[in-house]
Write a protein that holds these residues in place. Structure first.
Motif, mmCIF file in Angstrom:
data_model
loop_
_atom_site.group_PDB
_atom_site.id
_atom_site.type_symbol
_atom_site.label_atom_id
_atom_site.label_comp_id
_atom_site.label_asym_id
_atom_site.label_seq_id
_atom_site.Cartn_x
_atom_site.Cartn_y
_atom_site.Cartn_z
ATOM 1 N N HIS A 253 0.846 -1.203 0.000
ATOM 2 C CA HIS A 253 0.000 0.000 0.000
ATOM 3 C C HIS A 253 0.884 1.257 0.000
ATOM 4 O O HIS A 253 0.611 2.220 -0.713
ATOM 5 C CB HIS A 253 -0.920 0.001 1.222
ATOM 6 C CG HIS A 253 -2.034 -0.988 1.135
ATOM 7 N ND1 HIS A 253 -2.956 -0.992 0.124
ATOM 8 C CD2 HIS A 253 -2.383 -2.020 1.956
ATOM 9 C CE1 HIS A 253 -3.828 -1.969 0.296
ATOM 10 N NE2 HIS A 253 -3.489 -2.608 1.404
ATOM 11 N N TRP A 254 1.955 1.201 0.810
ATOM 12 C CA TRP A 254 2.854 2.361 0.862
ATOM 13 C C TRP A 254 3.543 2.551 -0.486
ATOM 14 O O TRP A 254 3.694 3.676 -0.970
ATOM 15 C CB TRP A 254 3.896 2.167 1.952
ATOM 16 C CG TRP A 254 4.822 3.346 2.083
ATOM 17 C CD1 TRP A 254 4.652 4.442 2.870
ATOM 18 C CD2 TRP A 254 6.043 3.552 1.359
ATOM 19 N NE1 TRP A 254 5.689 5.329 2.699
ATOM 20 C CE2 TRP A 254 6.563 4.814 1.767
ATOM 21 C CE3 TRP A 254 6.748 2.808 0.408
ATOM 22 C CZ2 TRP A 254 7.751 5.321 1.265
ATOM 23 C CZ3 TRP A 254 7.931 3.326 -0.102
ATOM 24 C CH2 TRP A 254 8.423 4.567 0.330
ATOM 25 N N MET A 255 3.967 1.451 -1.094
ATOM 26 C CA MET A 255 4.660 1.519 -2.383
ATOM 27 C C MET A 255 3.764 2.121 -3.463
ATOM 28 O O MET A 255 4.197 2.969 -4.263
ATOM 29 C CB MET A 255 5.109 0.115 -2.795
ATOM 30 C CG MET A 255 5.863 0.046 -4.112
ATOM 31 S SD MET A 255 6.393 -1.648 -4.471
ATOM 32 C CE MET A 255 7.083 -1.448 -6.112
ATOM 33 N N VAL B 91 -2.783 9.257 0.932
ATOM 34 C CA VAL B 91 -3.159 8.399 -0.201
ATOM 35 C C VAL B 91 -3.395 6.974 0.285
ATOM 36 O O VAL B 91 -4.363 6.312 -0.114
ATOM 37 C CB VAL B 91 -2.074 8.432 -1.296
ATOM 38 C CG1 VAL B 91 -2.367 7.398 -2.380
ATOM 39 C CG2 VAL B 91 -1.989 9.827 -1.925
ATOM 40 N N MET B 92 -2.539 6.493 1.169
ATOM 41 C CA MET B 92 -2.706 5.148 1.725
ATOM 42 C C MET B 92 -4.039 4.996 2.446
ATOM 43 O O MET B 92 -4.713 3.969 2.349
ATOM 44 C CB MET B 92 -1.571 4.829 2.701
ATOM 45 C CG MET B 92 -0.235 4.531 2.072
ATOM 46 S SD MET B 92 1.014 4.135 3.325
ATOM 47 C CE MET B 92 0.326 2.611 3.997
ATOM 48 N N ALA B 93 -4.428 6.053 3.159
ATOM 49 C CA ALA B 93 -5.654 6.013 3.950
ATOM 50 C C ALA B 93 -6.897 6.339 3.133
ATOM 51 O O ALA B 93 -8.014 6.333 3.666
ATOM 52 C CB ALA B 93 -5.546 6.975 5.133
ATOM 53 N N GLY B 94 -6.716 6.651 1.847
ATOM 54 C CA GLY B 94 -7.851 7.006 1.006
ATOM 55 C C GLY B 94 -8.410 8.383 1.286
ATOM 56 O O GLY B 94 -9.561 8.672 0.952
ATOM 57 N N GLU B 95 -7.601 9.245 1.911
ATOM 58 C CA GLU B 95 -8.065 10.587 2.290
ATOM 59 C C GLU B 95 -7.651 11.660 1.290
ATOM 60 O O GLU B 95 -8.056 12.811 1.416
ATOM 61 C CB GLU B 95 -7.506 10.935 3.676
ATOM 62 C CG GLU B 95 -7.992 10.006 4.785
ATOM 63 C CD GLU B 95 -7.281 10.257 6.102
ATOM 64 O OE1 GLU B 95 -6.337 11.103 6.109
ATOM 65 O OE2 GLU B 95 -7.639 9.629 7.105
ATOM 66 N N ALA B 96 -6.812 11.305 0.307
ATOM 67 C CA ALA B 96 -6.364 12.284 -0.687
ATOM 68 C C ALA B 96 -7.351 12.338 -1.850
ATOM 69 O O ALA B 96 -8.085 11.388 -2.100
ATOM 70 C CB ALA B 96 -4.979 11.915 -1.192
#
Length: 432
Positions: free
Chosen positions: A42-44, A279-284
């Motif tokens: 996910h981080w990648m 972005v990982m958390a879907g907040e972007a």
């Protein structure tokens, strides 16, 4: 560094980083990996998405993105961006508000040529559109201008501004933001001598280095600490094979961006780290605060070598504007010849690029201008960008500038003759 190979090498690094970002995002987003959730993947993917976007934006000219504006009639009006004058190194464009009567206020924004596109003033344009007819100088990226078009230095820049002001006529109110302030002051003085009837009604100078030595900053210290030979050797390259300006000597935008980021490297690194986790958390989102800011900030343009070098040598080192010794096309300009153009300066208390004192020096140079036609404003707590694009501009400075324009505008003929005692009192009140 003065070779095409260096330019192409920098472009190759940028392109490689963009490709690495795209590759990382694509690989880590492979659907089969969803069977084995892994935070590292996910981080990648998030790193790849943020990295690809950042390096892609560095070579893309941002769109104005001004589709419509709500005017004083309470209606939304579409906005059309139309060229008025088209020249090799820059255009004069007009933001036409469709379906609205032409406004009495005519404003010419002179955008800086300091690494970013004129779209850096997008929010400034939006804030002025409901109350004025807005024009702006849209400078071109030097990498896209063929060598056959010739040179472009600060004298050429000044003459471009002169031509743009003459095109718009004497009812125009000029606002110069940052870098062009001293050159726009010189352009106005030039008109005062060769074509007085073409002078603007008012001139507002915002955060510009009219006298860089009045209050030294890191920018002025750098200008004095290096020789012109060192600057030419370290900063100047030739445009590579990919662009129309192949072979043109420039100060590359990517090199400028490196300098911009290095001034606040820790803050930028933290901003991108935070964005990756968002972005990982879907907040972007596509147009969140980070993307809006960095889509503009990372979009850089090349400056012609002669413009960059002449700016450093003549404005910062020699102080030709500050000492009233500036020469354009063989003509020595006398800023004291400005006698009936109201001049206002705006500075930010915390401006670390053009510190307080550098811009207000313009008023002392206007020796032929009555005090009632001079005004200045120091915005408490404001930094460089805040005085033309932030909350300080929207809430405090913009209303003051519009009041200043109104107090000194009464038609092209009366504007040049003082407009009587009532107008003089109004101008004096604004100056105070």
């Amino acid at each position: 560094m003065r070779y095409m190979a260096n330019y192409d090498f920098m472009e190759s690094i940028r392109n490689t980083q963009q490709w690495l970002g795209a590759t990382a995002n694509s690989m880590a987003s492979y659907p089969a990996f969803a069977l084995m959730p892994n935070p590292a993947l996910h981080w990648m993917a998030a790193w790849g998405q943020v990295t690809e976007r950042a390096f892609e934006r560095m070579v893309v000219k941002p769109d104005w993105g001004i589709r419509s504006i709500t005017c004083n009639d309470g209606k939304d009006h579409l906005v059309s961006v139309n060229p008025v004058v088209e020249r090799p190194f820059g255009d004069l464009i007009h933001f036409e508000v469709l379906g609205r009567e032409e406004q009495k206020r005519k404003v010419l924004l002179v955008a800086p040529m300091s690494g970013h596109y004129a779209t850096l003033l997008r929010s400034t344009v939006v804030s002025l559109l409901p109350d004025a007819e807005v024009y702006i100088t849209d400078w071109h990226n030097a990498r896209d201008i063929p060598v056959s078009e010739g040179k472009f230095d600060i004298e050429d820049y000044t003459l471009y501004v002169v031509d743009f002001m003459k095109e718009l006529g004497p009812d125009i109110n000029v606002i110069a933001v940052c870098q062009p302030a001293p050159l726009v002051l010189a352009a106005t003085a030039y008109l005062a001598e060769i074509d007085p009837s073409a002078q603007p009604n008012t001139l507002t100078l915002i955060g510009g280095p009219v006298d860089p030595n009045a209050t030294p900053t890191e920018v002025t210290d750098f200008g004095h600490s290096v020789t012109m030979g060192q600057l030419e050797e370290l900063m100047i390259q030739r445009v590579g094979l990919r662009y129309k300006g192949i072979g043109r000597r420039v100060y590359p935008g990517l090199l400028q961006l490196t300098s911009f980021i290095s001034m606040n490297a820790e803050r930028h690194a933290q901003a991108f780290s935070d964005q990756i986790f968002r972005v990982m958390a879907g907040e972007a989102s596509e147009h969140d605060h980070h993307n809006r800011f960095y889509d503009e900030y990372l979009a850089v343009m090349d400056m012609t070598a002669e413009f960059y070098l002449s700016t450093v040598e003549r404005i910062f080192k020699a102080g030709e504007i500050a000492s009233n010794d500036f020469v354009v096309a063989g003509h020595k300009i006398d800023i004291g010849k400005i006698t009936n153009v109201a001049v206002k300066t705006v500075e930010g208390e915390n401006d670390d690029i053009s510190a307080p004192g550098q811009c207000v020096a313009a008023l002392d140079l206007c020796t032929g201008l009555p005090d009632e036609l001079k005004a200045s404003h120091l915005e408490p707590g404001a930094g460089h960008y805040g005085i033309f694009a932030g909350s300080s501009w929207r809430n405090n400075i913009r209303p003051l500038v519009l009041e200043f324009i109104d107090a000194n505008t009464g038609g092209s003929k009366t504007a040049k003759t003082g407009r009587g005692k009532g107008a003089a009192k109004a101008k004096l009140a604004v100056a105070k």
